[in-house]
Motif scaffolding. Structure first.
Motif, mmCIF file in Angstrom:
data_model
loop_
_atom_site.group_PDB
_atom_site.id
_atom_site.type_symbol
_atom_site.label_atom_id
_atom_site.label_comp_id
_atom_site.label_asym_id
_atom_site.label_seq_id
_atom_site.Cartn_x
_atom_site.Cartn_y
_atom_site.Cartn_z
ATOM 1 N N ALA A 299 0.832 -1.193 0.000
ATOM 2 C CA ALA A 299 0.000 0.000 0.000
ATOM 3 C C ALA A 299 0.867 1.244 0.000
ATOM 4 N N VAL A 300 0.541 2.178 -0.895
ATOM 5 C CA VAL A 300 1.281 3.426 -0.998
ATOM 6 C C VAL A 300 0.284 4.548 -1.156
ATOM 7 N N SER B 167 -0.120 1.336 -9.420
ATOM 8 C CA SER B 167 -0.466 -0.078 -9.321
ATOM 9 C C SER B 167 0.591 -0.790 -8.491
ATOM 10 N N ASN B 168 0.139 -1.788 -7.733
ATOM 11 C CA ASN B 168 1.116 -2.680 -7.102
ATOM 12 C C ASN B 168 1.110 -4.037 -7.800
ATOM 13 N N TYR B 169 0.435 -4.094 -8.972
ATOM 14 C CA TYR B 169 0.438 -5.206 -9.908
ATOM 15 C C TYR B 169 -0.306 -6.450 -9.422
ATOM 16 N N ASN B 170 -0.148 -6.834 -8.177
ATOM 17 C CA ASN B 170 -0.780 -8.074 -7.713
ATOM 18 C C ASN B 170 -2.109 -7.834 -7.009
ATOM 19 N N ALA C 292 -4.919 -1.505 -9.686
ATOM 20 C CA ALA C 292 -4.335 -0.536 -10.610
ATOM 21 C C ALA C 292 -5.338 0.593 -10.798
ATOM 22 N N MET C 293 -4.827 1.821 -10.911
ATOM 23 C CA MET C 293 -5.656 2.994 -11.171
ATOM 24 C C MET C 293 -5.214 3.603 -12.482
ATOM 25 N N THR C 294 -6.157 3.808 -13.395
ATOM 26 C CA THR C 294 -5.818 4.301 -14.719
ATOM 27 C C THR C 294 -6.599 5.577 -15.044
ATOM 28 N N LEU C 295 -5.968 6.434 -15.831
ATOM 29 C CA LEU C 295 -6.570 7.676 -16.305
ATOM 30 C C LEU C 295 -6.638 7.613 -17.822
#
Length: 208
Positions: free
Chosen positions: A4-5, A128-131, A134-137
Motif C-alpha cells: 500500500a502506498v 499499481s502494485n500489480y498483484n 491498478a488505477m488508470t486515467l
C-alpha cells in the motif's frame, strides 16, 4: 494491504480535465506509475469502479453497473497489447470486446483509437502494485470536434478492493477535478462468455 502506498505525493498537482472542455494536460504533469513494468501489468483484472466527465458514459454505466472482466495480453514481437473485456449487457447477454493498444515512448502510457466515436484515447497507469490493484486515467479527444473527456478507472485482481485502496482512488478522482460522490462501484453478477468485437489499433500518429 500489501504494497500500500499513498497517492498524496503523486497528486499534489491537482490536475483538472473538466467536462467537455478545459486545458490540454501536459504529459509531464500527469503522474504515472514509477518504474512501470508492463509484464507485471498484463493478465486478468476486474474493472470495479469508474467515474467520467462524459455524461453519456456515466448514464450508460449507471444503467448497467456491472464488473467488467479484463484480460491483457502482450502481442509479439512489437510489444503492444490487447485488452479483451467481458461484461453482461442490460438485457442479460454477454459481450466480449477486444481493443488493441499501442505503446508509447513513456512506460505506463498507451494509445488507441475508437473508430465508432472518432476518439483518440491516451491511457495512463497512475498507480499499481500489480498483484492487487491498478488505477488508470483515460483522456479522450473526439475528432473533428476536439471535445475532451476523461475517465478514471479502478482495477482489481479480485472482485473487490480494500478500503485504503478505495480512499486513494477517491483522492485521485478529486485531484482530477471530478467528484468522488459520482464514482460508480460496479457489481459482481458472475462470469459471462459471448461473441467478440474488435477495435483495431490506429495507425494515426500520436505524440508521446
Amino acid at each position: 494491504m500489501q504494497g500500500a502506498v499513498s497517492l498524496g505525493s503523486l497528486l499534489v498537482l491537482g490536475l483538472a480535465w473538466m467536462l467537455q472542455a478545459g486545458p490540454v494536460l501536459q504529459d509531464d504533469l500527469i503522474p504515472i506509475q514509477e518504474n512501470f513494468d508492463l509484464g507485471q501489468f498484463m493478465g486478468k483484472w476486474n474493472e470495479v469502479a469508474v467515474v467520467s466527465s462524459c455524461p453519456y458514459y456515466m448514464e450508460d454505466k449507471r444503467e448497467n453497473p456491472v464488473i467488467v472482466a479484463l484480460d491483457l495480453q502482450q502481442v509479439a514481437p512489437d510489444g503492444n497489447f490487447t485488452m479483451t473485456s467481458a461484461r453482461f449487457s442490460r438485457n442479460g447477454t454477454c459481450k466480449h470486446r477486444s481493443t488493441n493498444y499501442r505503446l508509447t515512448d513513456t512506460p505506463g502510457r498507451f494509445f488507441n483509437h475508437v473508430a465508432r466515436f472518432g476518439a483518440d484515447v491516451d491511457s495512463f497507469v497512475v498507480h499499481s502494485n500489480y498483484n492487487e490493484y491498478a488505477m488508470t486515467l483515460l483522456l479522450s479527444t473526439e475528432q473533428p470536434s476536439g471535445t475532451k473527456t476523461s475517465k478514471i478507472k479502478l482495477y482489481s485482481r479480485s472482485k473487490s478492493v480494500s478500503a485504503a485502496v478505495l480512499e486513494d482512488f477517491k483522492t485521485l478522482v478529486r485531484d482530477h477535478g471530478l467528484s468522488d460522490d459520482a464514482i460508480i462501484m460496479n457489481q459482481n453478477i458472475g462470469q459471462c462468455s459471448g461473441e467478440q468485437e474488435t477495435n483495431p489499433v490506429s495507425t494515426q500518429p500520436q505524440g508521446d
